[in-house]
Design an enzyme around this catalytic site. Structure first.
Site, PDB file in Angstrom:
ATOM      1  N   HIS A  69       0.839  -1.194   0.000  1.00 38.85           N
ATOM      2  CA  HIS A  69       0.000   0.000   0.000  1.00 38.85           C
ATOM      3  C   HIS A  69       0.872   1.241   0.000  1.00 38.85           C
ATOM      4  O   HIS A  69       1.955   1.248   0.596  1.00 38.85           O
ATOM      5  CB  HIS A  69      -0.980   0.004   1.179  1.00 38.85           C
ATOM      6  CG  HIS A  69      -0.347  -0.003   2.532  1.00 38.85           C
ATOM      7  ND1 HIS A  69       0.088   1.153   3.148  1.00 38.85           N
ATOM      8  CD2 HIS A  69      -0.072  -1.009   3.402  1.00 38.85           C
ATOM      9  CE1 HIS A  69       0.585   0.841   4.338  1.00 38.85           C
ATOM     10  NE2 HIS A  69       0.513  -0.459   4.513  1.00 38.85           N
ATOM     11  N   ASP A  71      -0.320   4.343   0.953  1.00 39.36           N
ATOM     12  CA  ASP A  71      -0.728   5.346   1.941  1.00 39.36           C
ATOM     13  C   ASP A  71      -0.034   5.106   3.279  1.00 39.36           C
ATOM     14  O   ASP A  71       0.461   4.000   3.554  1.00 39.36           O
ATOM     15  CB  ASP A  71      -2.254   5.383   2.114  1.00 39.36           C
ATOM     16  CG  ASP A  71      -2.844   4.064   2.592  1.00 39.36           C
ATOM     17  OD1 ASP A  71      -2.401   3.000   2.123  1.00 39.36           O
ATOM     18  OD2 ASP A  71      -3.749   4.091   3.454  1.00 39.36           O
ATOM     19  N   GLU A 133      -5.167   1.681   2.368  1.00 45.89           N
ATOM     20  CA  GLU A 133      -5.084   0.444   3.151  1.00 45.89           C
ATOM     21  C   GLU A 133      -5.266   0.737   4.628  1.00 45.89           C
ATOM     22  O   GLU A 133      -5.929   0.006   5.362  1.00 45.89           O
ATOM     23  CB  GLU A 133      -3.730  -0.236   2.919  1.00 45.89           C
ATOM     24  CG  GLU A 133      -3.613  -1.622   3.530  1.00 45.89           C
ATOM     25  CD  GLU A 133      -3.100  -1.659   4.963  1.00 45.89           C
ATOM     26  OE1 GLU A 133      -3.150  -2.714   5.594  1.00 45.89           O
ATOM     27  OE2 GLU A 133      -2.650  -0.603   5.483  1.00 45.89           O
ATOM     28  N   GLU A 134      -4.664   1.854   5.058  1.00 49.97           N
ATOM     29  CA  GLU A 134      -4.616   2.162   6.484  1.00 49.97           C
ATOM     30  C   GLU A 134      -5.981   2.522   7.066  1.00 49.97           C
ATOM     31  O   GLU A 134      -6.135   2.624   8.270  1.00 49.97           O
ATOM     32  CB  GLU A 134      -3.614   3.301   6.747  1.00 49.97           C
ATOM     33  CG  GLU A 134      -2.159   2.950   6.426  1.00 49.97           C
ATOM     34  CD  GLU A 134      -1.538   1.990   7.432  1.00 49.97           C
ATOM     35  OE1 GLU A 134      -2.259   1.479   8.301  1.00 49.97           O
ATOM     36  OE2 GLU A 134      -0.321   1.753   7.330  1.00 49.97           O
ATOM     37  N   GLU A 161       4.323  -6.157   3.896  1.00 49.40           N
ATOM     38  CA  GLU A 161       4.188  -5.476   5.201  1.00 49.40           C
ATOM     39  C   GLU A 161       5.362  -5.884   6.091  1.00 49.40           C
ATOM     40  O   GLU A 161       5.913  -6.984   5.940  1.00 49.40           O
ATOM     41  CB  GLU A 161       2.872  -5.888   5.872  1.00 49.40           C
ATOM     42  CG  GLU A 161       1.629  -5.373   5.193  1.00 49.40           C
ATOM     43  CD  GLU A 161       1.254  -3.947   5.581  1.00 49.40           C
ATOM     44  OE1 GLU A 161       1.977  -3.333   6.393  1.00 49.40           O
ATOM     45  OE2 GLU A 161       0.254  -3.450   5.055  1.00 49.40           O
ATOM     46  N   HIS A 356       3.470   3.360  12.381  1.00 51.32           N
ATOM     47  CA  HIS A 356       2.470   4.266  12.962  1.00 51.32           C
ATOM     48  C   HIS A 356       3.048   5.105  14.117  1.00 51.32           C
ATOM     49  O   HIS A 356       2.321   5.888  14.719  1.00 51.32           O
ATOM     50  CB  HIS A 356       1.221   3.504  13.468  1.00 51.32           C
ATOM     51  CG  HIS A 356       0.541   2.694  12.407  1.00 51.32           C
ATOM     52  ND1 HIS A 356      -0.722   2.185  12.551  1.00 51.32           N
ATOM     53  CD2 HIS A 356       0.946   2.308  11.185  1.00 51.32           C
ATOM     54  CE1 HIS A 356      -1.061   1.502  11.453  1.00 51.32           C
ATOM     55  NE2 HIS A 356      -0.052   1.576  10.625  1.00 51.32           N
TER      56      HIS A 356
HETATM   57 ZN   LIG Z   1       0.966  -1.365   6.330  1.00 49.74          ZN
END
Ligand SMILES: [Zn+2]
Length: 385
Positions: A69, A71, A133-134, A161, A356
């Protein structure tokens, strides 16, 4: 171009999910076009975001899909030592939003493109990059529709990931809901004249908590997960306007993170049945009282058998025969696997612990390990899978 240079470029695009990802997607499209590779862009309804799908090598044979992803999660409210969208190298680490989750993987894939085009590939590589995706694996769903129409589906998929380059074959699925409880307003001095939305929401919340406790006690269990059972969780709640008013509205959000072997539908049915009984009780006072459920970010679990070809293939690329792992966080892998039937594993550089977070980073050694896997992949694709 080196992986690090590409990562610096990718991180510089602020692709926080609420923003457009088109600048990054156009950059990748142009980069691939520089090697004679066509990309298909699959836009969202607004035209402000897009997925990208490209194939390197023969288009009439199923290949290996490398998926990620584009984003990233917001940096709002976080304190960073260096600007989050300017890659900063300190102590053998690359700092920047998305460095671990998951632009490091995408950079490594793009860095391998010259090697991929410089030889006759017997088996193709497919690159799949998504948006949103997030915020619940939203963007990939439009890509799945397109993949569904492609006659030659990828034979397997690696979702990059961050797993610290371990092969992961399973993760939990997630079902999330918003519940809106509507009662009847009135003066708090006579509670029986109204229908208290907060109290009824609390009853339902307590029921969900009871289910959560019974899951933790009775399973099913899978000891290979850090949290070895299905969890239920209420994350937000709000309702009422003043203490002396019977609240007419209350809204709360809950989620179920379930083992692939568990069936969330049973739990959802139990919760809805309890809500129906509550609703019937509320309607005795006010016929307009209601409890409604709206589904939010939901994705299936990933459950690839440990002896699947894709598992053995990636283990060979990594020269690592340890049994595939299971992770607590969700990925698009469950959708590729369930919706399209593409055997999928998760394997990528970096550690989810840094994702994150403020000062998100990826170890340069992790990028090197991913580059090594890509090199092994290039070698492997000279022949048939
Ligand atoms: Zn991710």
């Amino acid at each position: 171009m080196s992986t690090l240079h590409l990562l610096e470029t990718l991180v510089a695009f602020d692709t926080t999910s609420r923003l457009s990802n088109l600048a990054l997607i156009h950059y990748v499209r142009d980069y691939l076009a520089g090697f004679g590779i066509d990309s298909a862009l699959v836009e969202d309804a607004t035209g402000k975001k897009a997925n990208l799908y490209a194939t390197i090598g023969p288009k009439d044979r199923p290949g290996v899909m490398l998926a990620g992803h584009t984003d990233v999660v917001p940096v709002d409210g976080q304190t960073w030592q260096s600007p989050p969208f300017a890659l900063d190298i300190r102590e053998e680490r690359a700092y920047g939003r998305g460095s671990a989750d998951m632009k490091g993987f995408i950079a490594s894939v793009l860095a391998a493109v010259p090697a991929l085009v410089n030889q006759p590939l017997h088996t193709p590589v497919h690159i799949a990059l998504t948006y949103d995706e997030e915020i619940g694996c939203i963007g990939v769903r439009r890509l799945l529709d397109v993949l569904g129409d492609i006659s030659t589906l990828p034979a397997m998929c690696i979702v990059g990931e961050p797993t610290s380059m371990r092969v992961v074959a399973e993760h939990k699925g997630k079902a999330a809901f918003r519940v809106k409880v509507t009662g009847l307003e009135g003066h708090s001095s006579n509670p029986a004249k109204g229908v208290n939305a907060v109290t009824n929401a609390a009853r339902l919340v307590a029921f969900i908590d009871q289910l959560a406790r019974s899951k933790a006690q009775s399973g099913p269990f899978d000891p290979l997960y850090e949290v070895p059972y299905t969890t239920l969780h209420v994350g937000t709640i709000s309702g009422g306007t003043a203490l002396n008013i019977i609240p007419a509205d209350c809204t709360f959000d809950f989620e179920i993170r379930y083992l692939p072997a568990d069936n969330p539908a049973d739990l959802i049915n139990d919760i809805k049945a309890y809500a129906s009984a509550l609703e019937a009780d509320m309607q005795r006072t006010s016929p307009d009282a209601s409890i409604t459920f709206t589904e939010r970010s939901t994705y299936p679990g990933l459950c690839t058998p440990p002896d699947a070809q894709v598992v053995r293939f990636v283990q060979t690329l990594l020269d690592d025969q340890t049994p595939p792992g299971k992770i607590a966080f969700g990925t698009e892998g469950g959708l590729y696997s369930e919706a399209c039937g593409i055997p999928t594993v998760v394997c990528g550089p970096g550690n989810i612990a840094q994702a994150h977070q403020p000062d998100e980073w990826i170890a340069l050694s992790e990028l090197a390990r991913c580059d090594h896997m890509m090199q092994q992949l290039v070698n492997a694709l000279r022949s048939t899978l």
